[in-house]
Design an enzyme around this catalytic site. Structure first.
Site: not given
Length: 272
Positions: A155, A142
């Site tokens: 995350y 990401s």
């Protein structure tokens, strides 16, 4: 190009919805036999039924190494090969009101799914590929693993780990003609952000998500919206022979977000 993956066998973890589903559909459209690996049984079985005999669903919890090993074995039993492994399954970490309020309660779950799942998926796919002429492994990170920022700290850390692992695996596995690359999507609307909401935040999720999405748009040089299809197209590139000399790379699919700050708009200069 048509049928770029004809005769190839691919696994897509987290393939029942969101970006994973987009990849499954793209691969299937290019002639691949696809195994949809997920824990969302209803969605996965429905998608496999829609796509027909070239696609099957396999219940897989990527946080469990035994599940991943069985996924690889089941794929080879079903289709006789494994050419492409897409380690896409992931989850976000809960939204908290700043680092001081972070209890890291779900740290282990985030890391087992986002990092261990990718590492074990890469390892087990590579064990097969090394004895069968090589292959392509694509790991999903990401832009949160590239750009620092507040919030969802577990995350972000997990996605940064995926990038470093991908590069390391690419170096080690190149001798067996196994290419390992990484995609870093940004601002792609999927259900993932909803999993980051705590019970306290859930009622305000719509407004919060709209505000975050708008901020992402403002920070993005390209003003068109990204879609799962955009990520699927990038994944297809890494899966095909078009990228046969490409390994250890990280490709942001983010409309230019990680490239730098947005410039103020200006009109083209005209001569005379």
């Amino acid at each position: 190009m048509v049928n770029e993956l004809s005769g190839k066998v691919a696994i897509v973890t987290g393939g029942a919805s969101g970006i994973g589903r987009g990849i499954v559909e793209r691969f299937h459209g290019e002639g691949a036999k696809v195994v949809i690996a997920d824990i969302q049984d209803d969605l996965g079985e429905t998608l496999a039924a829609e796509l027909g005999g070239m696609a099957v669903y396999h219940h897989t919890d990527v946080s469990d190494q035994a599940h991943i090993a069985e996924l690889i074995a089941a794929t080879v039993r079903k289709f006789g090969a494994l050419d492409v492994m897409v380690n896409n399954a992931g989850r976000s970490s809960p939204l908290k009101r700043g680092l001081f309020n972070e209890d890291f309660e779900e740290f282990d779950s985030v890391m087992r799914i986002n990092v261990l799942g990718v590492m074990a998926g890469t390892r087990d796919a590579a064990r097969y590929m090394a004895e069968h002429g090589g292959g392509s492994i694509i790991n999903m990170s990401s832009i949160g693993g590239i750009l620092a920022g507040g919030g969802v700290t577990s995350y972000r850390a997990s996605k940064a780990a995926v990038i470093q692992f991908t590069k390391s695996a690419a170096i080690e596995l190149a001798q067996w003609e196994i290419r390992v690359n990484c995609i870093a999507p940004g601002n792609i609307p999927t259900p993932l952000l909803q999993t980051a909401a705590s019970d306290e935040d859930r009622e305000r999720l719509e407004k919060f998500e709209a505000r975050i999405r708008q901020q992402m748009r403002d920070d993005r040089p390209l003003k068109r919206e990204g879609t799962p299809d955009d990520v699927a197209e990038a994944t297809l590139y890494f899966a095909t022979d078009r990228s046969r000399y490409v390994t250890g790379t990280v490709l942001p699919v983010d409309g230019g977000t990680v490239a730098g700050k947005v410039m103020p708009p200006r009109k083209p200069k005209q001569d005379g």
